[in-house]
Design a protein around this motif. Structure first.
Motif, PDB file in Angstrom:
ATOM      1  N   ASP A  54       0.840  -1.210   0.000  1.00  9.97           N
ATOM      2  CA  ASP A  54       0.000   0.000   0.000  1.00  9.97           C
ATOM      3  C   ASP A  54       0.863   1.245   0.000  1.00  9.97           C
ATOM      4  O   ASP A  54       0.635   2.193  -0.737  1.00  9.97           O
ATOM      5  CB  ASP A  54      -0.855   0.048   1.283  1.00  9.97           C
ATOM      6  CG  ASP A  54      -2.171  -0.670   1.105  1.00  9.97           C
ATOM      7  OD1 ASP A  54      -2.451  -1.078  -0.025  1.00  9.97           O
ATOM      8  OD2 ASP A  54      -2.894  -0.815   2.100  1.00  9.97           O
ATOM      9  N   MET A  55       1.867   1.225   0.880  1.00  4.54           N
ATOM     10  CA  MET A  55       2.751   2.384   1.018  1.00  4.54           C
ATOM     11  C   MET A  55       3.462   2.662  -0.304  1.00  4.54           C
ATOM     12  O   MET A  55       3.518   3.801  -0.761  1.00  4.54           O
ATOM     13  CB  MET A  55       3.764   2.109   2.126  1.00  4.54           C
ATOM     14  CG  MET A  55       4.782   3.208   2.312  1.00  4.54           C
ATOM     15  SD  MET A  55       5.917   2.800   3.642  1.00  4.54           S
ATOM     16  CE  MET A  55       7.235   2.052   2.739  1.00  4.54           C
ATOM     17  N   HIS A  96       1.081   4.220  -2.842  1.00  9.65           N
ATOM     18  CA  HIS A  96       0.765   5.627  -2.569  1.00  9.65           C
ATOM     19  C   HIS A  96       1.945   6.543  -2.850  1.00  9.65           C
ATOM     20  O   HIS A  96       1.789   7.630  -3.367  1.00  9.65           O
ATOM     21  CB  HIS A  96       0.281   5.797  -1.129  1.00  9.65           C
ATOM     22  CG  HIS A  96      -1.058   5.180  -0.912  1.00  9.65           C
ATOM     23  ND1 HIS A  96      -1.418   4.569   0.261  1.00  9.65           N
ATOM     24  CD2 HIS A  96      -2.098   5.044  -1.757  1.00  9.65           C
ATOM     25  CE1 HIS A  96      -2.642   4.091   0.130  1.00  9.65           C
ATOM     26  NE2 HIS A  96      -3.074   4.368  -1.081  1.00  9.65           N
ATOM     27  N   ARG A  97       3.145   6.063  -2.493  1.00  8.99           N
ATOM     28  CA  ARG A  97       4.343   6.863  -2.802  1.00  8.99           C
ATOM     29  C   ARG A  97       4.467   7.055  -4.306  1.00  8.99           C
ATOM     30  O   ARG A  97       4.804   8.128  -4.787  1.00  8.99           O
ATOM     31  CB  ARG A  97       5.597   6.144  -2.288  1.00  8.99           C
ATOM     32  CG  ARG A  97       5.823   6.299  -0.808  1.00  8.99           C
ATOM     33  CD  ARG A  97       6.892   5.336  -0.347  1.00  8.99           C
ATOM     34  NE  ARG A  97       8.199   5.664  -0.900  1.00  8.99           N
ATOM     35  CZ  ARG A  97       9.242   6.032  -0.171  1.00  8.99           C
ATOM     36  NH1 ARG A  97       9.126   6.135   1.127  1.00  8.99           N
ATOM     37  NH2 ARG A  97      10.391   6.295  -0.713  1.00  8.99           N
ATOM     38  N   ARG A 123       2.175   9.674  -5.788  1.00 10.23           N
ATOM     39  CA  ARG A 123       2.516  11.048  -5.480  1.00 10.23           C
ATOM     40  C   ARG A 123       3.605  11.572  -6.406  1.00 10.23           C
ATOM     41  O   ARG A 123       3.671  12.752  -6.703  1.00 10.23           O
ATOM     42  CB  ARG A 123       2.987  11.126  -4.030  1.00 10.23           C
ATOM     43  CG  ARG A 123       3.001  12.525  -3.479  1.00 10.23           C
ATOM     44  CD  ARG A 123       3.382  12.501  -2.036  1.00 10.23           C
ATOM     45  NE  ARG A 123       4.584  11.676  -1.842  1.00 10.23           N
ATOM     46  CZ  ARG A 123       5.410  11.847  -0.816  1.00 10.23           C
ATOM     47  NH1 ARG A 123       5.173  12.764   0.064  1.00 10.23           N
ATOM     48  NH2 ARG A 123       6.469  11.081  -0.675  1.00 10.23           N
TER      49      ARG A 123
END
Lengths: 335, 361
Positions: free
Chosen positions: B352-353, B356-357, B360
């Motif tokens: 997930d991380m 999301h990174r 961005r």
């Protein structure tokens, strides 16, 4: 009819269920003890939510359901979740909504503790305790019970301490023997309790945070955040204030509900409705004898009939909960 | 005499081929299960690492099936693995099994010992048979590496979940059953066709790419790493790694015949962080992290057995590659757990991380 979203967090110690509206405001929240029976806890939680909303005077419609926590797979099958998400992501989502500029989340629950580092509202790093439970809620509970102090007043007692004793925080066994030693040496209770809070915080920073840069604003979430003693120890150690959000116990469930809200934008909800609170759900396990792995397979039974099965490594016993779908009552709560 | 060997991933296939072609009667250990690790931990010292316990379990399960000779690799590095063959010999004999151990030491440990082990392995086969056996098993090894590489990319984009693993299983069986050289080279086309026929999701755009680094046994052995690559695939992450069985063979068994370009590359990439060889695959771990970060992976997972000295040293250096390239690394120190909930939670959160990174940037 107001659209609402259901969030369920089935943790080792507590099961939390919330309802949020479209803009993410908390309408109802229930915090129950899991007591080793997550199914009963979910059913009871749903029943309470239903009862609570009956008094609200408006008609609510559940448009989405998200589940999280260590029992999320089970909860997902029972509820008919639109999204099954890990608790780290859920806590971060809820924290960002609560405090938009949050940089660090300290989360201490019943069985595990975590740290999440954010930058511009995006998770950039996290860690979880992997081996030891010395810094978690269960250990605090146990020590409070041993000292005969209700867990609710444990933190208050720590605040009264003037000369905290030093207690080893690295290991639950060492900590306990240290505490017994200090107690037998005659130290006042509040100093021992404060010493324990300091030790847990030290252990958390050394073993979970492990040198990660903790920048304010810091949110402290999870059940242990109710403990003002631990919070004070964190503040003393870090040198800046630590905020405990108002609904700190429910943050995981709130995050799950917010994610469900996003998830159902493009599809209808799979939520099975509140009638699951009324039906007779039980589980039964058996050991599959077909190979030496001896997988422990779990079956979910509704009124004695198997409706879902999971837990085998090879997947041959797997049965998803589709058979449960006839329960759907549209998720509508009567005003 | 019935010869056996412990498991490491799918390497039983080329190994069985090699030994069978040389005229040995081979007993392949049954696939590793909870029972295997249970037996291994019962007899192994508690503080030893997971690979010792699991391979000991494999050996004992083969002995139950009638094996009386064991082939095991030796070693002389700072890693404890080099000692495990000797330790297992002592343990197995102490349990009361009359079993002969053939311990394949690297030539650096003394050429005489290597030759002695080879003499027993080669079993007085004709030079032609030896060359043919070596060629066949080498091809099998290379084909399997390629299958694993493709499967790790396909799982994330397959249209029906689990199909890639079914095709992989089917291809592995095909490779395993081929005996003659011609047959083996034909399986390559068969596998290629099978993999091409896996329907993919139409979703375009970049998927999360996770690189795996770490101790070779834990990386190659799916049972030991709790089927890490499958888990990541199910979370829609593509998986890449430098560590391959064929590369290991190139750089370790026959370094004077072949040259592993990948090994050189890893050592060079590790140079800014460490000039020294400090045992096991520590240096390759650091080099792999630097190299894959340069190549644009979204995140790295460092896999090691709990208490592994070389990887603990590497792990400290990884904080510097993490800082230099900004690619996050998740450390996975594995031992005999049966509850996978914690592992699954961490993997989900990690993926997930990374997603999301990626959004961005």
């Amino acid at each position: 009819m107001t659209p609402v979203y259901l969030g369920v967090d089935v943790g080792s110690v507590s099961t939390d269920i919330v309802l949020v509206d479209e803009s993410g405001n908390l309408l109802a929240g229930e915090y129950l003890m899991t007591m080793g029976n997550p199914i009963a806890a979910i059913q009871e939680g749903l029943a309470r939510i239903r009862r609570f909303t009956e008094g609200m005077g408006r008609k609510l419609h559940v448009c989405g359901c998200g589940v999280t926590g260590s029992g999320r797979q089970l909860a997902g099958i029972i509820c008919g979740a639109d999204i099954v998400k890990n608790e780290i992501t859920c806590h971060a989502v809820a924290a960002v909504r609560d405090t938009p500029g949050v940089n660090t989340i300290i989360e201490i629950g019943g069985q595990d503790s975590k740290i999440t580092i954010l930058s511009n509202s995006v998770v950039v790093d996290f860690a979880m305790n992997s081996v030891c439970a010395a810094g978690t809620g269960s250990f605090l509970d146990r020590q409070a019970a041993r000292l005969g102090i209700p867990i609710e007043t444990f933190g208050q007692l720590a605040l009264k301490s003037k000369h905290p004793v030093r207690i080893a925080g690295r290991c639950a066994v060492f900590a306990e023997s240290d505490m017994i030693h200090k107690q037998q040496a005659g130290h006042p209770l509040e100093d021992i309790v404060k010493g324990l809070c300091d030790a847990l915080v030290r252990n958390y920073l050394a073993n979970v945070a492990k040198g990660k840069k903790i920048r304010p604003p810091v949110l402290f979430q999870g059940g242990v955040a109710s403990n003002v003693g631990i919070r004070r120890s964190f503040e003393e150690n870090l040198g800046f204030p630590v905020t405990v959000p108002r609904h700190h116990k429910l943050m995981g469930a709130i995050g799950a509900a917010l994610l469900a809200c996003k998830e159902v934008q493009s599809k209808p909800t799979a939520f099975r409705g509140f009638t699951i609170a009324d039906c007779n759900l039980t589980t039964r396990g058996f050991e599959c004898p077909d190979c030496p792995n001896r997988c422990e397979v779990i079956q979910l039974l509704q009124d004695g009939k198997t409706v879902a099965r999971w837990g085998s490594r090879c997947g041959k016993w797997d049965l998803t909960g589709e058979a449960l779908s006839h329960l759907v009552d549209g998720g509508t709560l009567q005003a | 005499m019935k010869l056996t060997f412990p498991h490491i991933g799918n390497m039983y296939i080329p190994l069985r081929h090699f030994l069978t072609r040389l005229g040995h009667q081979v007993i392949c250990p049954p696939p590793s299960t909870e029972r295997t690790i249970g037996i291994g931990s019962k007899y192994a010292p508690e503080f030893a690492c997971y690979p010792l316990k699991l391979t000991l379990g494999n050996i004992l399960e083969s002995i139950e099936r009638g094996a009386d000779r064991v082939l095991m690799a030796g070693g002389i590095g700072p890693c404890r693995f080099g000692f495990y063959a000797q330790l297992q010999r002592v343990l197995v004999n102490a349990i009361g099994h009359e079993v002969e151990f053939i311990i394949l030491e690297p030539p650096a440990a003394g050429i005489g010992r290597t030759l002695n082990a080879l003499r027993k392995l080669l079993n007085r086969a004709s030079p032609r048979a030896i060359v043919e056996a070596a060629k066949g098993s080498w091809y099998k090894c290379v084909i399997i590496d390629e299958l694993e590489r493709r499967a790790a990319l396909l799982r994330a984009i397959e249209a029906s979940p689990g199909l890639t693993d079914k095709v992989l299983e089917q291809c592995l069986r095909k490779v395993d059953s081929a005996t003659e050289l011609k047959e083996i080279s034909e399986t390559e086309a068969y596998c290629d066709h099978a993999f091409r026929s896996i329907p993919l999701t139409g979703i375009r755009g970049r998927h999360t790419v996770v690189g795996i680094i770490g101790e070779i046994f834990m990386v190659l052995d799916g049972f030991s790493n709790r089927w890490l690559e499958r888990r990541l695939g199910r979370l829609k992450s593509q998986v890449v790694r430098y560590i391959r069985a064929s590369e290991w063979l190139k750089s370790n068994i026959l370094p004077w015949l072949w040259h592993s370009a990948s090994e050189d590359q890893l050592v060079r990439a590790a140079a800014p962080y460490t000039a020294a060889f400090f045992g096991g695959h520590g240096r390759e771990t650091v080099g792999g992290a630097a190299l894959m970060s340069q190549n644009g992976v979204d995140g790295l997972i460092h896999v090691m057995p709990f208490t592994c000295m070389p990887e603990i040293a590497a792990s400290a250096m990884l904080t510097r590659t993490e800082h230099d390239y900004g690619v996050p690394i998740m450390r996975l120190s594995l031992d005999e757990h049966t509850a996978d909930a914690g592992l699954q939670t961490r993997l989900e959160a990690f993926v997930d991380m990374l997603a999301h990174r990626g959004d961005r940037q």
